[in-house]
Design a protein around this motif. Structure first.
Motif, short mmCIF file in Angstrom:
data_model
loop_
_atom_site.label_atom_id
_atom_site.label_comp_id
_atom_site.label_asym_id
_atom_site.label_seq_id
_atom_site.Cartn_x
_atom_site.Cartn_y
_atom_site.Cartn_z
N UNK B 263 31.65 79.81 23.58
CA UNK B 263 31.39 78.79 22.56
C UNK B 263 30.18 77.94 22.94
N UNK B 264 30.14 77.64 24.25
CA UNK B 264 29.04 76.83 24.75
C UNK B 264 27.69 77.51 24.53
N UNK B 265 27.66 78.84 24.81
CA UNK B 265 26.43 79.61 24.57
C UNK B 265 26.05 79.59 23.11
N UNK B 266 27.06 79.81 22.25
CA UNK B 266 26.84 79.82 20.80
C UNK B 266 26.22 78.50 20.35
N UNK B 267 26.81 77.39 20.84
CA UNK B 267 26.35 76.09 20.38
C UNK B 267 24.95 75.80 20.88
N UNK B 268 24.69 76.27 22.10
CA UNK B 268 23.34 76.05 22.64
C UNK B 268 22.30 76.78 21.80
N UNK B 269 22.60 78.05 21.48
CA UNK B 269 21.63 78.83 20.70
C UNK B 269 21.54 78.31 19.29
#
Lengths: 345, 313
Positions: B263-269
């Motif tokens: 989720x963290x990766x998704x939100x960062x991108x």
């Protein structure tokens, strides 16, 4: 006889470590005498090099003192790293709230804030251990990660310097910055504070009644309880002290080195501090000596990397091996003793 | 059109979650064996790092993933054996021994890496395990693609979870494991070899931890760099507690942590202005809460972290 054996085992450890270092140096194809020379030249060869040892030792000694108090009382504090982070957050926040204070008030205020913040961060797992018997080992590790992430959030939001795009706070007001002791080196007030802390911890632990009780609780909880010492209270107290000193280490790094709050300012000082406490046998003077030793090992290795091409990661290998050997040392002796017994039979 | 996009995004998210969860599950399984028998190994990070390094180096030199995995397992077992020797034979403080191993292995792997590859700007790469879609099943939308279009590591992990559960809860060996971790004195009186069972469980820890490390390099990344595990070993310790030292629970806990990471990766991108640390922090906070709330109910093995000394009452 016992003494001789102890001495022998230490000599054995030194020999093993030295041969390990030689093997590692040879394996990268470097010259052994040149490497050793550059190692010592890095430490003693210049005023700057020597001051760097003291600079690196400062947080290790402070946090190591904290960890050692915990160990003495039976509070296994793996969380010095998080407590260092809280010390750093506390001094930055205090500086934000009272930017105009003169150094005479600001510096003590920053140190107290760091002590309290680090102390409270350790007190929570301490309380959970004393009151509910929840393992402090896992909790303090968790608290490290939580603290690191909280710092990450803070330097991106409320403490962020609006003028820079990077996640860091703006520079501390001058009053909060530790004075340098030996310009142009980086040696700062923090080192003196570490030495004062060393003496303070000694007086507290060995010359005062609460310190005596802290140590007794660590030696035998049941006996302490039977003789009327409120064991739980003292475990909580020791966790507070333990985190407090680690917190001061964080204050020193921000107010003495970086002058602003930023992520990753501690390359694992809190974890190394545990090693420092162990090598210093949880004795304040021993801790200071171990802190200086580990710092010298790191500074020397860096110089060896620059001048002889030996990767500086050798210092981590040496440090880890020393600890493992020291852990195994006493059993090495019993191992030999058993052999002797067998011979006699 | 929007629906297909959503399904694709969901599939990608779930796949990422599963991939992140696998190394944690494997390492967690190993640590479960160890902790069940009473050995707390904080050096799980070192085991994984050693597994990651040796699997990479052998896979790079031989171009064989299989040999790489074997080397990773051997590397993991080597580290856990040192810890086992220190904590079972020398009876030292297990936490300190684990911590020292973490230092030693971080130093050793980056040192050896520099020896083999020198200082280069391009990262050397090794072969990565191919995805093996299972016929028919992998064609089910979302679930099928997530579960049945993975590499062998993932399939093996699922089998391992079942086997570990069966072993711990349905066999006599599992009972011995519990006995040794709960009351070594009684276990010894009953004729169990406490030391041997503990050595066995620590070797299992090295096996799974090393495998977890090799999944990082040979399954996920295809390269190695200094401190590549970056705290995953500590997170695996969290997973063990969250999963209550029960293999299916460990998978579940690892999926929760993996989802937080994905989720963290998704939100960062996606550029969402919430600090990603909020999500990174999540599993640790949950662990502290679980430790607090589960107090008295699910506890750790009584003899966890305590060396067994035969002559001592």
């Amino acid at each position: 006889m016992e003494r001789l054996k102890t001495a022998l085992s230490y000599i054995l450890i030194v020999v093993i470590i030295l041969s390990l270092a030689v093997v590692l140096i040879l394996s990268v194809g470097s010259d052994v005498p040149k490497s050793f020379m550059s190692f010592f030249r890095g430490i003693f060869g210049s005023l700057y090099g020597f001051s760097e040892v003291l600079v690196r030792a400062t947080p290790l000694i402070l946090a190591g003192l904290g960890v050692s108090i915990g160990f003495r009382t039976g509070f296994i504090n793996i969380g010095a790293e998080g407590q260092i982070y809280w010390g750093a957050i506390a001094v930055t926040t205090t500086a934000y709230l009272f930017p105009g204070l003169p150094a005479l008030i600001a510096i003590p205020l920053g140190i107290v804030a760091g002590f309290v913040a680090g102390g409270i961060w350790a007190l929570i797992p301490g309380y959970l251990k004393a009151r509910f018997g929840i393992s402090e080992v896992i909790n303090t590790i968790m608290f490290n990660y939580i603290a690191i992430n909280i710092l990450g959030i803070l330097v991106r939001t409320v403490l962020k310097d609006p003028e820079y795009p990077l996640p860091m706070s703006s520079k501390l007001p001058n009053g909060f910055i530790f004075p340098l002791l030996m310009y142009p080196t980086r040696l700062h007030l923090g080192f003196l504070i570490a030495l004062i802390a060393m003496v303070l911890v000694y007086v507290l632990m060995w010359k005062s009644s609460p310190g005596y009780k802290l140590r007794v609780v660590g030696l035998n909880q049941r006996a302490s309880l039977c003789s009327g010492i409120p064991v739980k209270k003292y475990i909580v107290f020791s966790s507070l002290l333990s985190g407090g000193f680690a917190g001061i280490a964080g204050v020193g790094e921000i107010a003495g080195i970086h002058y602003k709050l930023l992520e990753g300012f501690s390359p694992g000082f809190g974890y190394v501090a545990i090693i420092v406490a162990l090598l210093g046998k949880n004795n304040p003077f021993g801790v200071a000596a171990a802190g200086l030793g580990i710092a010298a090992l790191q500074v020397g290795s860096l110089s060896m990397q620059r001048q002889a091409g030996v990767p500086a990661s050798i210092s981590w290998i040496i440090m880890g091996s020393i600890v493992l050997l020291i852990l195994a040392r006493s059993t090495l002796l019993t191992f030999f003793a058993e052999k002797e017994k067998e011979k006699k039979v | 059109m929007i629906e297909t996009g959503l399904i694709a995004a969901l599939t990608a998210f779930l796949s990422a979650t599963l991939r992140m969860a696998m190394p944690l599950t494997l390492a967690g399984l190993g640590e479960t064996f160890s902790e069940k028998s009473g050995i707390l190994n904080i050096g799980l990070e070192a085991i994984m790092l050693s597994g990651a390094f040796f699997s990479f180096i052998i896979a790079f030199l031989t171009q064989s993933v299989l040999l790489g995995v074997c080397a990773g397992i051997a590397g993991g077992i080597a580290v856990s054996s040192i810890h086992a020797y220190l904590s079972i034979y020398c009876k030292v403080n297990q936490t300190i021994a684990g911590l020292a191993l973490n230092f030693l292995i971080i130093g050793l792997t980056s040192f050896l890496f520099l020896i083999v590859f020198g200082k280069s700007t391009t990262l050397p790469e090794c072969p990565v395990t191919p995805k093996i879609p299972i016929p028919i099943l992998s064609r089910i939308p979302v679930v099928g693609t997530v579960l049945f279009n993975q590499d062998l590591f993932v399939y093996f992990t699922f089998i391992a979870i079942f086997l570990a559960w069966f072993f711990i809860h349905r066999t006599e060996w599992g009972v011995s494991l519990h006995a040794v971790g709960e009351n070594p004195k009684a276990a010894d009186s009953a004729g169990l070899n406490v030391f041997r069972i503990r050595y066995f469980s620590t070797i299992a820890n090295g096996f799974f931890g090393g495998l977890a490390g090799s999944y990082l390099t040979l399954g996920l990344l295809g390269f190695f760099m200094e401190n590549i595990t970056s705290g995953k070993g500590y997170i695996a310790l969290v997973v063990v507690i969250l999963g209550r030292r029960n293999p299916p629970g460990i998978l579940l806990a690892a999926l929760v942590v993996g989802a937080a990471e994905a989720l963290q990766f998704r939100m960062q991108t996606a550029g969402i202005p919430v600090p990603s640390q909020l999500f990174t922090m999540f599993p640790y906070v949950i662990t502290v809460l679980v430790l607090f709330l589960a107090m008295g109910k699910s506890r750790e093995p009584s003899a966890l972290g305590i060396p067994y000394i035969r002559s001592k009452r």
